[in-house]
Design a protein around this motif. Structure first.
Motif, PDB file in Angstrom:
ATOM      1  N   MET A   1       0.837  -1.193   0.000  1.00 56.89           N
ATOM      2  CA  MET A   1       0.000   0.000   0.000  1.00 56.89           C
ATOM      3  C   MET A   1       0.874   1.246   0.000  1.00 56.89           C
ATOM      4  N   ASN A   2       0.459   2.253  -0.777  1.00 56.13           N
ATOM      5  CA  ASN A   2       1.242   3.479  -0.832  1.00 56.13           C
ATOM      6  C   ASN A   2       1.300   4.155   0.534  1.00 56.13           C
ATOM      7  N   GLN A   3       2.453   4.668   0.887  1.00 52.90           N
ATOM      8  CA  GLN A   3       2.621   5.382   2.138  1.00 52.90           C
ATOM      9  C   GLN A   3       2.620   6.880   1.865  1.00 52.90           C
ATOM     10  N   PRO A   4       1.794   7.675   2.601  1.00 53.02           N
ATOM     11  CA  PRO A   4       1.706   9.120   2.334  1.00 53.02           C
ATOM     12  C   PRO A   4       2.969   9.861   2.744  1.00 53.02           C
ATOM     13  N   LEU A   5       3.236  10.924   2.017  1.00 64.36           N
ATOM     14  CA  LEU A   5       4.335  11.817   2.360  1.00 64.36           C
ATOM     15  C   LEU A   5       3.747  13.140   2.812  1.00 64.36           C
ATOM     16  N   THR A   6       4.439  13.830   3.720  1.00 62.82           N
ATOM     17  CA  THR A   6       3.922  15.103   4.207  1.00 62.82           C
ATOM     18  C   THR A   6       4.067  16.198   3.164  1.00 62.82           C
ATOM     19  N   THR A   7       5.077  16.125   2.339  1.00 66.92           N
ATOM     20  CA  THR A   7       5.262  17.137   1.306  1.00 66.92           C
ATOM     21  C   THR A   7       6.070  16.550   0.157  1.00 66.92           C
ATOM     22  N   THR A   8       5.805  16.995  -1.034  1.00 65.15           N
ATOM     23  CA  THR A   8       6.556  16.572  -2.209  1.00 65.15           C
ATOM     24  C   THR A   8       6.311  17.581  -3.311  1.00 65.15           C
ATOM     25  N   ARG A   9       7.154  17.578  -4.308  1.00 65.92           N
ATOM     26  CA  ARG A   9       6.963  18.482  -5.438  1.00 65.92           C
ATOM     27  C   ARG A   9       5.984  17.834  -6.405  1.00 65.92           C
ATOM     28  N   LEU A  10       4.945  18.577  -6.751  1.00 63.83           N
ATOM     29  CA  LEU A  10       3.923  18.038  -7.627  1.00 63.83           C
ATOM     30  C   LEU A  10       4.504  17.641  -8.975  1.00 63.83           C
ATOM     31  N   GLU A  11       5.499  18.389  -9.431  1.00 66.44           N
ATOM     32  CA  GLU A  11       6.088  18.103 -10.743  1.00 66.44           C
ATOM     33  C   GLU A  11       6.880  16.795 -10.745  1.00 66.44           C
ATOM     34  N   ASP A  12       7.193  16.269  -9.546  1.00 65.47           N
ATOM     35  CA  ASP A  12       7.914  15.006  -9.466  1.00 65.47           C
ATOM     36  C   ASP A  12       6.986  13.802  -9.472  1.00 65.47           C
ATOM     37  N   LEU A  13       5.683  14.044  -9.333  1.00 63.17           N
ATOM     38  CA  LEU A  13       4.730  12.939  -9.318  1.00 63.17           C
ATOM     39  C   LEU A  13       4.488  12.432 -10.737  1.00 63.17           C
ATOM     40  N   PRO A  14       4.694  11.163 -10.997  1.00 65.00           N
ATOM     41  CA  PRO A  14       4.321  10.637 -12.308  1.00 65.00           C
ATOM     42  C   PRO A  14       2.806  10.604 -12.437  1.00 65.00           C
ATOM     43  N   VAL A 212     -12.316  21.887   6.679  1.00 59.57           N
ATOM     44  CA  VAL A 212     -12.300  21.323   5.324  1.00 59.57           C
ATOM     45  C   VAL A 212     -13.731  21.100   4.855  1.00 59.57           C
ATOM     46  N   PRO A 213     -14.147  21.771   3.778  1.00 56.34           N
ATOM     47  CA  PRO A 213     -15.531  21.615   3.305  1.00 56.34           C
ATOM     48  C   PRO A 213     -15.723  20.275   2.603  1.00 56.34           C
ATOM     49  N   THR A 214     -16.963  19.871   2.471  1.00 54.78           N
ATOM     50  CA  THR A 214     -17.271  18.608   1.796  1.00 54.78           C
ATOM     51  C   THR A 214     -17.992  18.821   0.476  1.00 54.78           C
ATOM     52  N   GLU A 215     -18.498  20.014   0.235  1.00 53.98           N
ATOM     53  CA  GLU A 215     -19.212  20.298  -1.004  1.00 53.98           C
ATOM     54  C   GLU A 215     -18.717  21.619  -1.597  1.00 53.98           C
ATOM     55  N   SER A 216     -18.579  21.646  -2.909  1.00 57.22           N
ATOM     56  CA  SER A 216     -18.232  22.865  -3.655  1.00 57.22           C
ATOM     57  C   SER A 216     -17.058  23.604  -3.027  1.00 57.22           C
ATOM     58  N   TRP A 217     -15.975  22.893  -2.841  1.00 55.92           N
ATOM     59  CA  TRP A 217     -14.826  23.459  -2.142  1.00 55.92           C
ATOM     60  C   TRP A 217     -13.665  23.800  -3.079  1.00 55.92           C
ATOM     61  N   ALA A 218     -13.758  23.390  -4.326  1.00 56.45           N
ATOM     62  CA  ALA A 218     -12.587  23.500  -5.207  1.00 56.45           C
ATOM     63  C   ALA A 218     -12.336  24.910  -5.717  1.00 56.45           C
ATOM     64  N   ALA A 376      -3.469  21.589  -8.858  1.00 54.86           N
ATOM     65  CA  ALA A 376      -2.197  21.961  -8.224  1.00 54.86           C
ATOM     66  C   ALA A 376      -2.429  22.862  -7.019  1.00 54.86           C
ATOM     67  N   ARG A 377      -3.312  23.850  -7.194  1.00 54.53           N
ATOM     68  CA  ARG A 377      -3.603  24.759  -6.079  1.00 54.53           C
ATOM     69  C   ARG A 377      -4.189  24.000  -4.891  1.00 54.53           C
ATOM     70  N   LEU A 378      -5.108  23.090  -5.158  1.00 50.32           N
ATOM     71  CA  LEU A 378      -5.751  22.332  -4.089  1.00 50.32           C
ATOM     72  C   LEU A 378      -4.775  21.358  -3.431  1.00 50.32           C
ATOM     73  N   ALA A 379      -3.895  20.750  -4.243  1.00 51.80           N
ATOM     74  CA  ALA A 379      -2.899  19.828  -3.690  1.00 51.80           C
ATOM     75  C   ALA A 379      -1.940  20.566  -2.761  1.00 51.80           C
ATOM     76  N   ALA A 380      -1.632  21.813  -3.108  1.00 49.15           N
ATOM     77  CA  ALA A 380      -0.760  22.618  -2.244  1.00 49.15           C
ATOM     78  C   ALA A 380      -1.487  23.050  -0.977  1.00 49.15           C
ATOM     79  N   GLU A 381      -2.749  23.469  -1.144  1.00 46.37           N
ATOM     80  CA  GLU A 381      -3.510  23.994  -0.013  1.00 46.37           C
ATOM     81  C   GLU A 381      -3.912  22.907   0.976  1.00 46.37           C
ATOM     82  N   TYR A 382      -4.342  21.759   0.470  1.00 44.29           N
ATOM     83  CA  TYR A 382      -4.896  20.723   1.333  1.00 44.29           C
ATOM     84  C   TYR A 382      -3.925  19.594   1.658  1.00 44.29           C
ATOM     85  N   CYS A 383      -2.916  19.391   0.815  1.00 47.07           N
ATOM     86  CA  CYS A 383      -2.000  18.262   1.030  1.00 47.07           C
ATOM     87  C   CYS A 383      -0.562  18.694   1.288  1.00 47.07           C
TER      88      CYS A 383
END
Length: 396
Positions: A1-14, A212-218, A376-383
């Protein structure tokens, strides 16, 4: 199972691209700094177009890569289960984080199609894609489809699909119009995105988790073109012209920017522009007599030079008529309506029907770029992902 990382560069994600087609969605994501590492497309004609067009496009951008290839040129179901797909995509081992994007074939949900829905052959492919998301657990996913999924007869099934994804993903969806992304085309598409919940909870503080909202949050409109957003209703667009009457040039800059006029290739330039002479012959007298701007009829729709195109193609890949010349639009002109760069060239000698079908199926590139920036914006803000700000600002 994939293990989460606290931070990473989005451009490095395949990123894995499913139902790749000609690569228009891929182009938008690559412009935003993502790295498309694996592609899947079953239509062998589209495979040829992708490999030729994407190779030329990447080289023009100065990207030192080998020739573009569709890594899995077969039907998704023939790859096997999710474990087999991961092994095919990552033969040297699955990375801890990766992304998935794709637009499953959507004719079973379209207004013009059979509307067989999730019980149809193509509808089941949408189920397959979502099943792979759940089982493969990418850090984020994007699913693009027609807005017919939100209609009454499909809405319950769509909500069940989203509910199943929502167990592991923070999801949001929106009906987006390409015109709001400065594309000279009024085309609505459905986008569903998701961020893996464990990555969200890992990156946020306890206080942040409570908000963290559950609807119309993007906040989709954040990445839309501010000058042109809402232009369809806001501007006074020209309609149908009288025979032999030359339309007045609009004084509104928004109308000029979003009209198809700049997508047209001048006759004297056709010989020097790739794909500019690739068009279907037109022999119908009825078509020739269709007035400029008449797009409400069932066939032989003629565009207005100072108005946006309703779609790239329509019906059974029928191509719009040129605003004033007795001919249909060319491959290059339709590519421009889809926001595709001039460096993306389709090879000669291939069936025109396949070319227009591929172009019409694709996501307008500026729209894909906008959605990529939203993710990208959401991945930075929430992850807590690190993003390349210069790539997000690059509108070229």
């Amino acid at each position: 199972m994939n293990q989460p990382l606290t931070t990473t560069r989005l451009e490095d994600l395949p990123v894995l691209s499913f139902f790749t087609g000609g690569g228009f969605l891929d182009m938008g994501f690559e412009k935003a700094g993502y790295s498309i590492e694996w592609t899947n497309e079953m239509n062998l004609g589209f495979v040829k177009f992708y490999e030729h067009g994407m190779t030329e496009w990447r080289r023009d951008r100065g990207i030192a890569q080998p020739e573009a290839k569709i890594k899995a040129p077969i039907r998704l179901g023939d790859l096997g289960g999710s474990a087999a797909v991961l092994k095919h995509a990552f033969p040297n081992g699955t990375p801890k984080l990766f992304g998935m994007i794709g637009g499953p074939p959507c004719q079973d949900f379209s207004i013009a199609g059979l509307r067989a829905g999730f019980d149809g052959t193509r509808g089941s492919v949408t189920h397959d894609y979502c099943r792979h998301i759940i089982e493969m657990r990418p850090a984020f996913f994007v699913m693009e489809n027609v807005t017919g999924l939100l209609q009454k007869n499909h809405r319950a099934s769509f909500e069940k699909l989203r509910e199943s994804l929502g167990l592991d993903y923070l999801t949001d969806y929106a009906k987006l119009n390409s015109l709001d992304y400065a594309v000279p085309q009024s085309r609505e598409r459905l986008f569903l995105i998701g961020l893996r919940r464990d990555l969200v909870t890992k990156a946020l503080t306890d206080d942040q988790k409570k908000t963290v909202p559950t609807e119309s949050w993007a906040g989709w409109s954040t990445e839309q073109d501010l000058m042109h957003r809402g232009a369809r209703k806001r501007c006074k667009w020209p309609t149908v012209e009288l025979p032999d009457v030359l339309p007045n040039v609009p004084t509104c800059k928004t109308i000029l920017a979003l009209s198809v006029n700049d997508c047209l290739v001048a006759s004297e330039e056709e010989a020097t522009i790739a794909n500019a002479t690739d068009r279907f012959n037109l022999r119908s007298k009825k078509a020739i007599s269709t007035p400029e701007g008449m797009v409400g009829n069932r066939c032989f729709k003629r565009l207005h030079r100072y108005r946006f195109s309703p779609t790239a193609c329509y019906g059974n890949n029928e191509v719009h008529l040129h605003p004033w010349l007795p001919q249909r639009l060319s491959v290059r002109e339709v590519l421009r309506i889809q926001g595709v760069d001039e460096s993306y060239v389709l090879p000669p000698g291939q069936p025109l029907g396949t070319k227009f079908k591929m172009i019409g199926n694709g996501v307008p590139v500026p729209m894909a770029f906008g959605v990529a920036r939203t993710v990208a914006r959401l991945a930075a803000e929430y992850c807590g992902f690190e993003i390349n700000a210069s790539a997000l600002l690059d509108l070229v």
